[in-house]
Design a protein around this motif. Structure first.
Motif, PDB file in Angstrom:
ATOM      1  N   VAL A 143       9.989 -42.854  20.933  1.00 26.24           N
ATOM      2  CA  VAL A 143       9.164 -43.128  19.909  1.00 26.24           C
ATOM      3  C   VAL A 143       7.866 -43.114  20.484  1.00 26.24           C
ATOM      4  CG1 VAL A 143       8.390 -45.389  18.820  1.00 26.24           C
ATOM      5  CG2 VAL A 143      10.775 -45.025  19.080  1.00 26.24           C
ATOM      6  N   ARG A 144       7.464 -43.477  21.815  1.00 25.27           N
ATOM      7  CA  ARG A 144       6.046 -43.559  22.250  1.00 25.27           C
ATOM      8  C   ARG A 144       5.456 -41.992  22.205  1.00 25.27           C
ATOM      9  NH1 ARG A 144       5.602 -43.555  28.803  1.00 25.27           N
ATOM     10  NH2 ARG A 144       6.478 -41.674  28.364  1.00 25.27           N
ATOM     11  N   ASP A 145       6.352 -41.103  22.859  1.00 27.70           N
ATOM     12  CA  ASP A 145       6.123 -39.552  22.727  1.00 27.70           C
ATOM     13  C   ASP A 145       5.777 -39.161  21.406  1.00 27.70           C
ATOM     14  OD1 ASP A 145       6.187 -40.309  25.476  1.00 27.70           O
ATOM     15  OD2 ASP A 145       7.993 -38.919  25.704  1.00 27.70           O
ATOM     16  N   THR A 146       6.647 -39.430  20.487  1.00 29.45           N
ATOM     17  CA  THR A 146       6.768 -39.119  18.906  1.00 29.45           C
ATOM     18  C   THR A 146       5.602 -39.257  18.143  1.00 29.45           C
ATOM     19  OG1 THR A 146       9.136 -38.570  19.302  1.00 29.45           O
ATOM     20  CG2 THR A 146       8.043 -38.111  17.061  1.00 29.45           C
ATOM     21  N   ALA A 150       0.654 -45.479  22.920  1.00 26.80           N
ATOM     22  CA  ALA A 150       0.210 -45.557  24.366  1.00 26.80           C
ATOM     23  C   ALA A 150       1.566 -46.447  25.111  1.00 26.80           C
ATOM     24  CB  ALA A 150      -0.789 -46.839  24.479  1.00 26.80           C
ATOM     25  N   THR A 151       2.161 -47.503  24.433  1.00 25.73           N
ATOM     26  CA  THR A 151       3.292 -47.901  24.994  1.00 25.73           C
ATOM     27  C   THR A 151       4.441 -48.485  23.924  1.00 25.73           C
ATOM     28  OG1 THR A 151       2.800 -50.291  24.569  1.00 25.73           O
ATOM     29  CG2 THR A 151       1.929 -49.310  26.498  1.00 25.73           C
ATOM     30  N   CYS A 152       5.559 -48.543  24.264  1.00 25.61           N
ATOM     31  CA  CYS A 152       6.764 -48.885  23.381  1.00 25.61           C
ATOM     32  C   CYS A 152       7.760 -49.738  24.168  1.00 25.61           C
ATOM     33  CB  CYS A 152       7.346 -47.520  22.646  1.00 25.61           C
ATOM     34  SG  CYS A 152       8.428 -48.037  21.400  1.00 25.61           S
ATOM     35  N   ALA A 153       8.369 -50.550  23.391  1.00 23.50           N
ATOM     36  CA  ALA A 153       9.208 -51.383  24.151  1.00 23.50           C
ATOM     37  C   ALA A 153      10.246 -51.843  22.931  1.00 23.50           C
ATOM     38  CB  ALA A 153       8.723 -52.800  24.701  1.00 23.50           C
ATOM     39  N   VAL A 154      11.483 -51.959  23.500  1.00 21.61           N
ATOM     40  CA  VAL A 154      12.724 -52.637  22.445  1.00 21.61           C
ATOM     41  C   VAL A 154      12.781 -54.035  22.965  1.00 21.61           C
ATOM     42  CG1 VAL A 154      14.838 -52.449  21.679  1.00 21.61           C
ATOM     43  CG2 VAL A 154      13.773 -50.196  22.213  1.00 21.61           C
ATOM     44  N   VAL A 155      12.711 -54.984  22.234  1.00 15.96           N
ATOM     45  CA  VAL A 155      12.662 -56.297  22.584  1.00 15.96           C
ATOM     46  C   VAL A 155      13.810 -57.242  21.775  1.00 15.96           C
ATOM     47  CG1 VAL A 155      11.405 -58.643  22.643  1.00 15.96           C
ATOM     48  CG2 VAL A 155      10.257 -56.314  22.625  1.00 15.96           C
ATOM     49  N   GLY A 168      14.219 -52.101  26.595  1.00 20.90           N
ATOM     50  CA  GLY A 168      13.872 -50.568  26.629  1.00 20.90           C
ATOM     51  C   GLY A 168      12.330 -50.554  26.827  1.00 20.90           C
ATOM     52  N   LYS A 169      11.689 -49.810  27.732  1.00 19.65           N
ATOM     53  CA  LYS A 169      10.533 -49.828  27.933  1.00 19.65           C
ATOM     54  C   LYS A 169       9.897 -48.372  28.166  1.00 19.65           C
ATOM     55  CE  LYS A 169      10.405 -52.684  31.451  1.00 19.65           C
ATOM     56  NZ  LYS A 169       9.791 -53.454  32.386  1.00 19.65           N
ATOM     57  N   ALA A 170       8.786 -48.222  27.764  1.00 17.30           N
ATOM     58  CA  ALA A 170       7.974 -47.047  28.064  1.00 17.30           C
ATOM     59  C   ALA A 170       6.328 -47.200  27.956  1.00 17.30           C
ATOM     60  CB  ALA A 170       8.349 -45.916  26.944  1.00 17.30           C
ATOM     61  N   GLY A 171       6.046 -47.296  29.212  1.00 15.09           N
ATOM     62  CA  GLY A 171       4.643 -47.080  29.335  1.00 15.09           C
ATOM     63  C   GLY A 171       4.221 -48.543  29.652  1.00 15.09           C
ATOM     64  N   LEU A 172       4.824 -49.651  29.750  1.00 15.62           N
ATOM     65  CA  LEU A 172       4.420 -50.990  30.010  1.00 15.62           C
ATOM     66  C   LEU A 172       4.532 -51.126  31.644  1.00 15.62           C
ATOM     67  CD1 LEU A 172       6.305 -52.936  26.984  1.00 15.62           C
ATOM     68  CD2 LEU A 172       3.845 -52.464  27.449  1.00 15.62           C
ATOM     69  N   PRO A 173       3.701 -51.894  32.105  1.00 17.18           N
ATOM     70  CA  PRO A 173       3.675 -52.529  33.566  1.00 17.18           C
ATOM     71  C   PRO A 173       5.300 -53.195  33.640  1.00 17.18           C
ATOM     72  CG  PRO A 173       1.788 -52.958  32.471  1.00 17.18           C
ATOM     73  CD  PRO A 173       2.695 -52.626  31.612  1.00 17.18           C
TER      74      PRO A 173
END
Length: 514
Positions: A143-146, A150-155, A168-173
């Motif tokens: 999702v982030r790359d498409t 800047a960031t994406c998360a599954v919460v 699931g996390k992408a780009g988050l600290p």
């Protein structure tokens, strides 16, 4: 014929669709001149509709018409932008040749292909990846790359505490989830919670400005200053009409999310919801399988080890009483039999623990194996056990034969333990019935029967026997006459149809008749 513009169709349903389309749509005559262009097309071509009407199309010049009945695809440069287009012939009532053109920026077409590829990869991960955290991490990255987040998360929302778990996390600290929970404790209005509670998509613009001016967001203000995060989009995960979490991401300052971006996030949220639902389902199945395995282990232990231990206790008690009374007892022979019982129980226990329980049947088949087994019990317990069958060489399939063997063993064990009988008869016949052949098994004793107050009681052994039969579509019944009745004794009757699949097994519990 007077040219008609897209705006002339405002009172027509198709015209409204043309007006609302975010793709360029145009009608061109056979000379390659625009007859109508919708608003999105005017924006892409860089001119208003009045200017474009009657001018030459960049897609279809004079004398360059596609062949009738075919569609042409290609690309053209408009200024410094590449535009992809598709042309199809549009029939008219007057017989004039018209061409319908659909076009959009090439980068959008590329994005559409990227979204389709990302969706396909994610669907494959959902279908074949076993670990939920791996699936959701992959989904967040896709999702982030498409859509250039800047960031994406599954919460996911914890069902017990209500805490937000960033699965699931992408780009988050790494410490972002802890910081968000700290903000929540300070009373910060979490947009993610609102989207989940209200089951709706939320688009929050100017997020950073709100965070930097509100002290309740202090735990994440440092991250907000350093990151180029601006618009926050939250899409809830819906499973059976209930929101269980969300897919959420930050767009950068100069990227205002469009409808296509949000639609893609919604589609990916649906994939995440499927992955979570599958994981929950598999977890429940594992729990059920573990419970069933424990029940099977308990049943097998009862049908083997427990019977051996009971026989062992009877033999030791008989030996004790014989020695105390001064009777002539062959102690060596009695100890030899006790040793055999102990070794047998140890072997059964070891096999059950290692899930390698040996098959109770010998090479000779079901009926001879039952005869051999009951002969050993009769010699040891001093009871007459008779086996009757209309065919010494019945073959019913390995699984059914093993369960029938165990049912006979459990029933005879109950006779020895409870009935105070001197005789028990086991009958096994293959009987023709209206719905097909069935195995009919009965164990009848001349014991004291079941007392009236215990007639409704089901021991673990009876439950075990019934479960074994139900696995093959069969059922069990017990008829008992108490000791006061001249025809006292108990009959256990089992019927298993040979044509009923296992999954059609009867759900009835074992019945008792007085």
């Amino acid at each position: 014929m007077q040219n008609r513009r897209a705006s002339d169709y405002q009172d027509n349903a198709n015209g409204v669709l043309v007006e609302l389309s975010d793709e360029g749509l145009a009608v061109v005559d056979d000379d390659g001149r625009y007859l109508s262009v919708n608003p999105a097309g005017c924006s892409i071509l860089g001119h208003d509709e009045t200017t474009l009407l009657g001018s030459s199309s960049v897609f279809l010049g004079s004398g360059n018409s596609p062949q009738a009945g075919r569609s042409n695809e290609g690309s053209a440069w408009i200024g410094t932008s590449e535009v992809e287009f598709e042309i199809r012939r549009a029939p008219t009532a007057t017989g004039r040749i018209r061409w319908a053109v659909r076009f959009c920026y090439a980068d959008r077409a590329v994005k559409d292909r990227r979204k389709l590829a990302a969706f396909t990869r994610t669907a494959s991960a959902v279908a074949y990846e076993d670990r939920l955290d791996v699936v959701l991490d992959k989904l967040a990255v896709e999702v982030r790359d498409t859509v250039d987040l800047a960031t994406c998360a599954v919460v996911l929302v914890d069902e017990v505490s209500g805490a937000l778990n960033h699965v699931g996390k992408a780009g988050l600290p790494d410490d972002y989830p802890e910081r968000i929970e700290a903000c929540r404790r300070l009373g910060a209005p979490l947009i993610t919670v609102s989207a989940i509670d209200e089951c709706r998509v939320v688009v929050a613009r100017e997020w950073r400005e709100q965070v930097l001016t509100d002290p309740r967001w202090a735990p994440v203000q440092e991250i907000a200053r350093a990151g180029n995060w601006e618009t926050y989009v939250v899409v809830p995960l819906i499973v059976r009409e209930k929101a269980i979490g969300a897919v959420a991401g930050f767009f950068t300052e100069h990227h205002d999310p469009g409808l296509d971006d949000i639609r893609f996030m919604v589609a990916m949220a649906d994939q995440a919801a499927i992955a979570v639902a599958n994981a929950h389902m598999f977890a429940k199945l594992e729990i059920q399988a573990a419970r069933e395995e424990r029940r099977k282990l308990a049943r097998d232990m009862h049908d083997s080890v427990t019977q051996a231990l009971f026989s062992l206790s009877l033999r030791t008690k008989a030996l004790e009483l014989g020695v105390e009374s001064g009777e002539s007892v062959d102690v060596v022979e009695q100890l030899r039999q006790l040793h055999e019982l102990v070794c047998g129980a140890q072997a059964e226990m070891r096999a059950l623990i290692m899930h390698r329980r040996r098959a109770p049947l010998g090479e000779e088949g079901l009926i001879p194996s039952i005869r051999k087994h009951l002969a050993a019990i009769a010699a040891r317990e001093g009871i007459e056990l008779v086996v009757e069958s209309n065919d010494e060489f019945h073959q019913f399939g390995e699984a059914l034969e093993e369960d029938l063997f165990m049912v006979v063993g459990e029933a005879v064990h109950n006779v020895v333990k409870h009935a105070h009988a001197t005789l028990a008869t086991v009958r096994i016949i293959l009987a023709p019935r209206q719905n097909g052949p069935s195995v009919c098994l009965s164990i009848t004793d001349n014991g004291s029967g079941i007392a009236e107050g215990q007639s409704g009681h089901q021991s673990f052994g009876l439950v075990s026997m019934n479960e074994r039969l139900k696995a093959h579509g069969g059922h069990l019944s017990v008829r008992s006459k108490p000791a006061a009745d001249p025809e006292h004794g108990t009959t256990v009757c089992c019927i298993v149809p040979l044509t009923t699949p296992t999954h059609m097994a009867s759900s009835d519990e074992s019945g008792r008749e007085q």
